[in-house]
Scaffold this active site. Structure first.
Site, PDB file in Angstrom:
ATOM      1  N   GLY A 221       0.834  -1.207   0.000  1.00 41.67           N
ATOM      2  CA  GLY A 221       0.000   0.000   0.000  1.00 41.67           C
ATOM      3  C   GLY A 221       0.858   1.243   0.000  1.00 41.67           C
ATOM      4  CG  ASN A 222      -0.124   4.713  -1.538  1.00 44.05           C
ATOM      5  OD1 ASN A 222      -0.830   5.546  -0.984  1.00 44.05           O
ATOM      6  ND2 ASN A 222      -0.484   4.101  -2.663  1.00 44.05           N
ATOM      7  NE  ARG A 223       5.185   6.493   4.797  1.00 42.22           N
ATOM      8  CZ  ARG A 223       5.424   5.663   5.797  1.00 42.22           C
ATOM      9  NH1 ARG A 223       4.514   5.464   6.712  1.00 42.22           N
ATOM     10  NH2 ARG A 223       6.577   5.033   5.889  1.00 42.22           N
TER      11      ARG A 223
END
Ligand code: CTP
Length: 414
Positions: A221-223
């Protein structure tokens, strides 16, 4: 929430000609002014149906309102012949639900989703524009819980006609009087009809991260928090657009009633939902932090840590924005560019390559700027080497300025 209704705007001739208004009257002394309000609305060409709460009948009679509206007045879930008054039909019928006067009691019930009378049931099932005209005594109107409730109602997309200042039923003088019927009519014309430049327009926005599964419990995923995209969806809805928000995994709550949220998880799901809705959209904003690579396949169950090494094969995902750019017809297409170096050069290159009308460029290494922050520092990049540097602003302000620019550029494009 979907908005299948006809847009509520002027068609020429009499201002409210052909418009269907449900007027909800609650139990406050200002209810007596509703006789004049109904007359005004009918004179302007609107068709009016009145719903009264039980206590409103202490202040004005249903007979008076029935004669003036030339329609049956609804007061209970069942009429005298025990026929059910279908609140869903009433809300479906209306282009506008106007609640005047709005008492503190009904306000609190609207905010908390209570449903103990026909008017509240109609409100909860309404998909049309909603306008309320509060009327309370001075201290009540100023009370922090009333202010908080009005704010929550406004955040959910309900339009509030501000109370006026003057003599109050209690004998006190101050703010809290229901706006005069002429001013309520003017508010409807000014704010609901004229000042909603995107009324009747469909906007499609994507936001948030995507999660690409590795196995049953893990993902890449990412932030991204989705805050910027949600703020854009809200700013578009605030200008009257009917918004669909395709939202990756996010804890954000979207409150505006003109925004339909389609939750997705992976880049592939986001691609499907965006492509599916693209042809009908007038404005499209791709703010999502879509994963550029995803595991070739997600393992069934949980991968055990038996091996000293684990190699994952990642494959490139589809570039949603680029595909939308290739299929572009009359849509106004906005993309984002997240860069660590050469911000403007890379953003201009993305504007060209993805066939966008505008790129919102932001640098990840700017101070104070993080995915979860309330603020950001962006530059709007437009064709012909035009740029607008917004500097450091809250995400809400950036969203509002972006939507103003979209409105302006769309008008020039026509
Ligand atoms: N985007 C997209 N689909 C992808 C990747 C990105 O629609 N698979 C969109 C983003 O929503 C954004 C724009 O493309 O509007 C630019 O995203 P960005 O991450 O800045 O650039 P990339 O195109 O992914 O290229 P790079 O990572 O090489 O800078």
């Amino acid at each position: 929430m979907a908005h299948a209704k006809l847009p509520f705007f002027v068609t020429g001739g009499i201002m409210l000609s052909g418009k269907k208004i449900v007027l909800g009257i609650t139990g406050g002394i200002a209810a007596y002014k509703c006789a004049a309000l109904v007359r005004l609305l009918v004179k302007e060409g609107a068709e009016v149906k009145v719903i009264m709460t039980p206590s409103a009948r202490d202040f004005v009679t249903p007979q008076t309102l029935s004669v003036l509206s030339k329609n049956q007045v609804y007061t209970d879930f069942f009429d005298n012949n025990l026929v059910w008054n279908n609140h869903v039909q009433l809300s479906e019928w209306a282009n506008l639900l106007l609640i005047a006067p709005l008492t503190a009691n009904t306000l609190a019930k609207m905010v908390s989703g209570q449903c103990d009378n026909l008017l509240l049931a109609t409100y909860l099932s309404a998909r049309s524009s909603i306008v309320v005209a509060p009327a309370m005594d001075l201290e009540m109107y100023r009370h922090p819980s009333v202010s908080a409730n009005l704010k929550r109602l406004s955040d959910s997309g309900v339009h509030i006609v501000p109370a006026e200042t003057g003599e109050l039923a209690s004998g006190l003088s101050g703010e809290g009087r229901m706006a005069e019927p002429e001013n309520i009519l003017k508010f409807i014309k000014d704010y609901i009809l004229d000042k909603a430049p995107l009324k009747g327009k469909k906007a499609l926005v994507n936001a948030g991260p995507t999660y690409e599964p590795i196995d049953q419990v893990r993902f890449i995923g990412n932030r991204s928090s989705g805050k910027m995209g949600v703020a854009i969806a809200e700013a578009l809805a605030q200008q009257g657009a009917e918004v669909t928000l395709v939202l990756g995994p996010s804890h954000l709550k979207v409150k505006h009633r003109q925004i339909q949220v389609i939750p997705v998880e992976t880049a592939e799901e986001m691609h499907t939902e965006m492509l599916h809705r693209y042809a009908q959209a007038n404005i499209v904003v791709c703010s999502a932090a879509v994963a550029d690579y995803a595991p070739e396949k997600a393992e069934k169950g949980k991968i055990k840590k038996g091996n000293p090494e684990l190699n994952l094969k990642l494959l490139k995902t589809k570039d949603i924005l680029q595909e939308l750019g290739q299929k572009k017809q009359s849509q106004f297409l906005v993309g984002f560019a997240l860069e660590t170096d050469n911000l403007l050069k890379n953003a201009r290159e993305k504007l060209e390559r993805k066939n966008c009308d505008l790129i919102v460029a932001n640098e990840t290494n700017a101070e104070n700027q993080a995915f979860h922050a309330e603020n950001n520092q962006v530059i709007f990049v437009l064709p012909n080497n035009n740029t607008i540097d917004l500097g450091f602003k809250s995400k809400t302000e950036i969203a509002e300025e972006l939507v103003q620019l979209i409105i302006q550029k769309r008008t020039q494009k026509k």
